[in-house]
Design an enzyme around this catalytic site. Structure first.
Site, PDB file in Angstrom:
ATOM      1  N   HIS A   1       0.672  -1.338   1.984  1.00  0.00           N
ATOM      2  CA  HIS A   1       1.912  -1.667   1.308  1.00  0.00           C
ATOM      3  C   HIS A   1       1.697  -2.275  -0.079  1.00  0.00           C
ATOM      4  CE1 HIS A   1       5.929  -2.223   0.185  1.00  0.00           C
ATOM      5  NE2 HIS A   1       5.505  -3.378  -0.271  1.00  0.00           N
TER       6      HIS A   1
ATOM      7  N   ARG B   1       7.739  14.980   8.515  1.00  0.00           N
ATOM      8  CA  ARG B   1       6.892  15.023   7.324  1.00  0.00           C
ATOM      9  C   ARG B   1       5.545  15.613   7.718  1.00  0.00           C
ATOM     10  NH1 ARG B   1       4.636   8.847   6.095  1.00  0.00           N
ATOM     11  NH2 ARG B   1       3.485   9.952   4.473  1.00  0.00           N
ATOM     12  N   ARG B   2       4.730  15.913   6.729  1.00  0.00           N
ATOM     13  CA  ARG B   2       3.350  16.354   6.945  1.00  0.00           C
ATOM     14  C   ARG B   2       3.272  17.527   7.927  1.00  0.00           C
ATOM     15  NH1 ARG B   2       0.251  10.464   7.220  1.00  0.00           N
ATOM     16  NH2 ARG B   2      -0.192  10.477   5.012  1.00  0.00           N
TER      17      ARG B   2
ATOM     18  N   TYR C   1       2.652  -1.687  -4.854  1.00  0.00           N
ATOM     19  CA  TYR C   1       2.968  -2.562  -5.996  1.00  0.00           C
ATOM     20  C   TYR C   1       1.827  -2.611  -6.997  1.00  0.00           C
ATOM     21  CZ  TYR C   1       6.962  -3.596  -3.174  1.00  0.00           C
ATOM     22  OH  TYR C   1       8.087  -3.446  -2.426  1.00  0.00           O
TER      23      TYR C   1
ATOM     24  N   HIS D   1      11.308   9.540  -0.430  1.00  0.00           N
ATOM     25  CA  HIS D   1      11.301   8.187  -1.001  1.00  0.00           C
ATOM     26  C   HIS D   1      10.133   7.999  -1.964  1.00  0.00           C
ATOM     27  CE1 HIS D   1      10.865   3.807  -1.188  1.00  0.00           C
ATOM     28  NE2 HIS D   1       9.712   3.881  -0.561  1.00  0.00           N
ATOM     29  N   PHE D   2       8.930   8.384  -1.525  1.00  0.00           N
ATOM     30  CA  PHE D   2       7.819   7.991  -2.395  1.00  0.00           C
ATOM     31  C   PHE D   2       7.595   8.943  -3.568  1.00  0.00           C
ATOM     32  CE2 PHE D   2       4.996   9.721   1.156  1.00  0.00           C
ATOM     33  CZ  PHE D   2       4.377  10.724   0.428  1.00  0.00           C
ATOM     34  N   HIS D   3       8.294  10.082  -3.576  1.00  0.00           N
ATOM     35  CA  HIS D   3       8.218  10.869  -4.808  1.00  0.00           C
ATOM     36  C   HIS D   3       9.157  10.313  -5.878  1.00  0.00           C
ATOM     37  CE1 HIS D   3       5.691  13.552  -2.499  1.00  0.00           C
ATOM     38  NE2 HIS D   3       5.295  14.040  -3.665  1.00  0.00           N
TER      39      HIS D   3
HETATM   40 FE1  HAS Z   1       8.242   2.252  -0.227  1.00  0.00          FE
HETATM   41  C1  HAS Z   1       7.185   3.932   2.590  1.00  0.00           C
HETATM   42  C2  HAS Z   1      10.112   0.135   1.687  1.00  0.00           C
HETATM   43  C3  HAS Z   1       9.191   0.518  -3.047  1.00  0.00           C
HETATM   44  C4  HAS Z   1       5.832   3.881  -2.044  1.00  0.00           C
HETATM   45  N1  HAS Z   1       6.807   3.658   0.192  1.00  0.00           N
HETATM   46  C5  HAS Z   1       6.554   4.237   1.402  1.00  0.00           C
HETATM   47  C6  HAS Z   1       5.493   5.185   1.268  1.00  0.00           C
HETATM   48  C7  HAS Z   1       5.083   5.144  -0.042  1.00  0.00           C
HETATM   49  C8  HAS Z   1       5.926   4.180  -0.702  1.00  0.00           C
HETATM   50  C9  HAS Z   1       3.954   5.926  -0.675  1.00  0.00           C
HETATM   51  O1  HAS Z   1      10.306  -0.672   4.610  1.00  0.00           O
HETATM   52  C10 HAS Z   1       4.963   6.093   2.373  1.00  0.00           C
HETATM   53  C11 HAS Z   1       3.751   5.557   3.037  1.00  0.00           C
HETATM   54  C12 HAS Z   1       3.243   6.557   4.038  1.00  0.00           C
HETATM   55  O2  HAS Z   1       2.572   7.524   3.635  1.00  0.00           O
HETATM   56  O3  HAS Z   1       3.581   6.426   5.223  1.00  0.00           O
HETATM   57  N2  HAS Z   1       9.479   0.671  -0.607  1.00  0.00           N
HETATM   58  C13 HAS Z   1      10.157  -0.030   0.312  1.00  0.00           C
HETATM   59  C14 HAS Z   1      10.960  -1.066  -0.351  1.00  0.00           C
HETATM   60  C15 HAS Z   1      10.696  -0.947  -1.698  1.00  0.00           C
HETATM   61  C16 HAS Z   1       9.748   0.129  -1.841  1.00  0.00           C
HETATM   62  C17 HAS Z   1      11.866  -2.062   0.280  1.00  0.00           C
HETATM   63  N3  HAS Z   1       7.650   2.223  -2.164  1.00  0.00           N
HETATM   64  C18 HAS Z   1       8.149   1.413  -3.162  1.00  0.00           C
HETATM   65  C19 HAS Z   1       7.411   1.617  -4.367  1.00  0.00           C
HETATM   66  C20 HAS Z   1       6.456   2.567  -4.081  1.00  0.00           C
HETATM   67  C21 HAS Z   1       6.626   2.934  -2.699  1.00  0.00           C
HETATM   68  C22 HAS Z   1       7.675   0.896  -5.668  1.00  0.00           C
HETATM   69  C23 HAS Z   1       5.412   3.178  -4.937  1.00  0.00           C
HETATM   70  C24 HAS Z   1       5.141   2.864  -6.161  1.00  0.00           C
HETATM   71  N4  HAS Z   1       8.594   2.093   1.749  1.00  0.00           N
HETATM   72  C25 HAS Z   1       9.347   1.106   2.334  1.00  0.00           C
HETATM   73  C26 HAS Z   1       9.241   1.235   3.794  1.00  0.00           C
HETATM   74  C27 HAS Z   1       8.407   2.314   4.052  1.00  0.00           C
HETATM   75  C28 HAS Z   1       8.022   2.819   2.753  1.00  0.00           C
HETATM   76  C29 HAS Z   1       9.871   0.403   4.809  1.00  0.00           C
HETATM   77  C30 HAS Z   1       7.975   2.842   5.425  1.00  0.00           C
HETATM   78  C31 HAS Z   1       8.769   4.045   5.784  1.00  0.00           C
HETATM   79  C32 HAS Z   1       8.252   4.666   7.048  1.00  0.00           C
HETATM   80  O4  HAS Z   1       8.966   4.583   8.069  1.00  0.00           O
HETATM   81  O5  HAS Z   1       7.163   5.257   7.089  1.00  0.00           O
HETATM   82  C33 HAS Z   1      11.254  -1.840  -2.786  1.00  0.00           C
HETATM   83  O6  HAS Z   1      10.185  -2.471  -3.457  1.00  0.00           O
HETATM   84  C34 HAS Z   1      12.111  -1.104  -3.764  1.00  0.00           C
HETATM   85  C35 HAS Z   1      12.722  -2.037  -4.800  1.00  0.00           C
HETATM   86  C36 HAS Z   1      13.316  -1.271  -5.922  1.00  0.00           C
HETATM   87  C37 HAS Z   1      14.479  -1.547  -6.530  1.00  0.00           C
HETATM   88  C38 HAS Z   1      14.932  -0.711  -7.687  1.00  0.00           C
HETATM   89  C39 HAS Z   1      15.049  -1.520  -8.968  1.00  0.00           C
HETATM   90  C40 HAS Z   1      15.324  -0.615 -10.109  1.00  0.00           C
HETATM   91  C41 HAS Z   1      14.704  -0.679 -11.307  1.00  0.00           C
HETATM   92  C42 HAS Z   1      15.034   0.355 -12.335  1.00  0.00           C
HETATM   93  C43 HAS Z   1      15.618  -0.199 -13.599  1.00  0.00           C
HETATM   94  C44 HAS Z   1      16.068   0.904 -14.502  1.00  0.00           C
HETATM   95  C45 HAS Z   1      15.558   1.163 -15.729  1.00  0.00           C
HETATM   96  C46 HAS Z   1      16.042   2.347 -16.495  1.00  0.00           C
HETATM   97  C47 HAS Z   1      14.545   0.312 -16.369  1.00  0.00           C
HETATM   98  C48 HAS Z   1      15.327  -2.678  -6.101  1.00  0.00           C
HETATM   99  C49 HAS Z   1      13.716  -1.737 -11.638  1.00  0.00           C
HETATM  100  C50 HAS Z   1      17.277   2.057 -17.284  1.00  0.00           C
HETATM  101  C51 HAS Z   1      17.649   3.290 -17.985  1.00  0.00           C
HETATM  102  C52 HAS Z   1      18.683   3.396 -18.810  1.00  0.00           C
HETATM  103  C53 HAS Z   1      18.981   4.688 -19.430  1.00  0.00           C
HETATM  104  C54 HAS Z   1      19.530   2.237 -19.155  1.00  0.00           C
HETATM  105 CU   CU1 Z   2       5.599  -0.489   2.270  1.00  0.00          CU
END
Ligand code: HAS
Ligand code: CU1
Length: 563
Positions: free
Chosen positions: A236, A450-451, A240, A387-389
């Site tokens: 996990h 998946r997979r 980050y 999700h992760f893409h």
């Molecule tokens: Fe995740 C599974 C929960 C974030 C990657 N995640 C995965 C897997 C990957 C992955 C690779 O709770 C699969 C693993 C595998 O192969 O089995 N993930 C979360 C949560 C967050 C989260 C709560 N994940 C990420 C990030 C990843 C990533 C970041 C990669 C870099 N994830 C999970 C959970 C699983 C999971 C379970 C397990 C699922 C399962 O059952 O297998 C949070 O950190 C997300 C927080 C994000 C936000 C968004 C904030 C928005 C922002 C954008 C601002 C906009 C801008 C643009 C700057 C709150 C900061 C403005 C533009 C204008 C034009 C104005």
């Molecule tokens: Cu995770």
């Protein structure tokens, strides 16, 4: 408080030119990273075509034996190699350029790179020989060749060595600049390296006590449950480790590129410290469906997962405020009309804006995953790669691509080749990923695993078919995007050298308030490191003791290969 003139703050522009050695050291990291991304991303579309029953694997048989070998290469090269090499190279850059001083012990960082490279080559051989077709999570009891495990271990060890080099450099700078706030981009990179050192304890123990001895035949079998727990202890926070360098750019560079300033230096630092504390103690959210872990621990990790959501919300607020400030400086008006005033013609900016937009959706699907009840619906379905893409493959990768659009010409002393081509690259990535990942999320909700090479299935529910086709269409658009990126990088690398004034400068954003006004506690490692350590011990300690006491090395016998 008086602000000393000495304070270099986080102001960018000129001031420190990287030496030839430093450029080369960073350049070789980027070179390996981009090659890995190139190869890894060319395999991805093959998988998406397979979903529509177009099996291109058969033509690649001497190289790729199966869908699963392709998927293993895709995951390892993109998620592990591209990211790690890019991050270590980029952090070398932000350390040197943020602090405006050379590395304290450059040999340490050279050694770090060398160990990572040796590890990569070691892992690559079994992967290519179909002896490590265990996917990027290498869950036991799938068993790869020992060289794969030793190679990946060396990649991690190399990144530790480089991390030590960054830390010693920051330490030396602090000694020379007592009382001055550490420049944000350098501090943030070192916080990420520190988080990574804590996070990778899990995988180090897994490799050294289980997978390596098992693959060498020193022990007969393994305990898949314990192996998974060790894996997700690292797995996990790994996400980050990927994300934070993109945040370094969003906070510390993008505002400058957009023509503005960082809205709040304090909030930026706070979010990084929060990641240091809460990135690790959440791994059980990947094991909600695993037997053998009592509910209460899953509950605790679920709660902490909502905690790690928070610094990303802070980031959304701060970065969007910085962008709005920039846009209004450029004459933008309206409640959201200002968005149009952002420099959309600059590919480095556009890639990162599009990455941020898709990350909002990736955040929502992450929140869904984190809910125990909803996770039971989506776990192990196509929803998860959906999700992760959006996260690692867009928020992170598209941002890193955007960074290379100024950094590669900066390091090479050239100009970015094909600005328009790069813009098309950014938009095709965005559109391709929207189509692909939306279809994957939908398939997941409909129960598609998946997979799995779904194209080979004799029967799939009718309502899957449209989505399977959209996965392939998204993959085809992404294929175009990757090819465009590789062309832009190659041409930029080969472009004629230009005089220094024409080379892209390093975009380092000033903060709206002078960083010297940031509270001291946001510049100290000690309290945050102690808190991080305590939380890890509390959230994992008792469970790990239980699982280790109950360990049964009985799954499966020595000669087990399923592919
Ligand atoms: Fe995740 C599974 C929960 C974030 C990657 N995640 C995965 C897997 C990957 C992955 C690779 O709770 C699969 C693993 C595998 O192969 O089995 N993930 C979360 C949560 C967050 C989260 C709560 N994940 C990420 C990030 C990843 C990533 C970041 C990669 C870099 N994830 C999970 C959970 C699983 C999971 C379970 C397990 C699922 C399962 O059952 O297998 C949070 O950190 C997300 C927080 C994000 C936000 C968004 C904030 C928005 C922002 C954008 C601002 C906009 C801008 C643009 C700057 C709150 C900061 C403005 C533009 C204008 C034009 C104005
Ligand atoms: Cu995770």
């Amino acid at each position: 408080m008086t602000i000393t003139e000495r304070a270099p703050s986080t102001v960018g522009g000129s001031g420190y030119d990287l030496s030839r050695f430093e450029r080369r050291l960073i350049g070789v990291h980027l070179f390996v990273a981009i090659i890995a991304l190139g190869i890894g991303s060319l395999i991805g579309p093959l998988q998406t075509f397979e979903y529509s029953n177009v099996n291109l694997y058969q033509y690649l048989e001497p190289v790729l034996q199966s869908y699963y070998q392709g998927l293993s290469l895709h995951g390892v090269l993109n998620a592990l190699v591209w990211t790690t090499f890019f991050i270590v190279g980029f952090t070398t850059f932000t350390t040197i350029r943020g602090l405006r001083r050379p590395l304290r012990h450059p040999r340490i960082n050279v050694a770090g790179f060398a160990v990572m490279l040796i590890g990569l080559l070691m892992a690559a051989v079994p992967l290519l020989l179909d002896q490590a077709t265990v996917l990027y999570t290498f869950y036991a009891p799938l068993k790869a060749s020992w060289a794969f495990y030793v190679g990946l271990t060396l990649v991690v060890v190399g990144s530790w060595i480089s991390g030590l080099g960054f830390f010693l450099t920051l330490h030396a700078w602090r000694k020379d600049n007592p009382g001055v706030r550490s420049p944000f981009i350098a501090l943030a990179g070192v916080i990420n390296a520190a988080m990574w050192q804590i996070a990778t304890i899990g995988i180090a123990v897994q490799m050294l006590t289980m997978l390596i001895p098992w693959s060498l035949g020193l022990i007969d079998a393994t305990d898949p449950q314990l192996a998974r727990t060790y894996f997700w202890f690292t797995g996990h926070p790994l996400v980050y480790f990927w994300l934070l360098p993109a945040y370094v750019s969003w906070y510390g560079m993008l505002p400058k590129q957009a023509g503005g300033k960082l809205f709040s230096d304090s909030l930026a630092r706070l979010s990084f410290w929060m990641f240091l504390i809460v990135s690790v103690p959440v791994g059980f959210h990947h094991q909600f469906v695993d037997p053998g872990i009592p509910q209460v621990w899953k509950w605790l990790h679920a709660v902490l997962t909502y905690g790690v959501f928070f610094p990303s919300l802070l980031t959304a607020f701060t970065v969007i405020a910085s962008l709005e400030y920039a846009a209004r400086q450029r004459g933008g008006t309206g409640l959201i009309g200002w968005v149009r005033a952002l420099p959309w013609g600059d590919p480095s900016v556009t890639t990162q804006l599009l990455a941020g937009i898709l990350f909002m959706f990736g955040g929502i699907s992450g929140l869904t995953n984190a809910s125990y009840n909803l996770n039971l619906v989506v776990h192990n379905t196509a929803w998860v790669p959906g999700h992760f893409h959006l996260t690692v493959a867009t928020a992170v990768t598209l941002s890193f691509i955007g960074i290379t659009y100024w950094m590669v010409p900066h390091l090479c002393g050239t100009q970015l080749w094909g600005r328009r081509v790069a813009l098309v690259q950014a938009w095709t990535w965005f559109v391709g990923m929207v189509i692909f990942s939306n279809a994957m999320h939908m398939l997941g909700l409909l129960g598609a695993p998946r997979r799995t090479p779904l194209g080979e299935a004799l029967y799939v529910p009718d309502e899957w078919n449209g989505h399977l086709l959209r996965v392939s269409i998204g993959g085809a658009i992404l294929l175009v995007s990757v090819i465009l990126y590789l062309v832009v990088m190659y041409k930029t690398f080969r472009a004629p050298k230009v005089e220094a004034a024409l080379v892209p400068e390093v975009p380092i954003a000033e903060s709206l308030r002078h960083p010297q006004l940031t509270p001291v506690w946001l510049d100290r490692f000690k309290p945050w490191l102690i808190a991080a350590g305590l939380l890890v011990v509390l959230s994992y300690g008792p469970q790990l003791v239980d699982q280790i006491m109950d360990m049964s090395l009985n799954s499966p016998g020595p000669d087990f290969k399923v592919w």
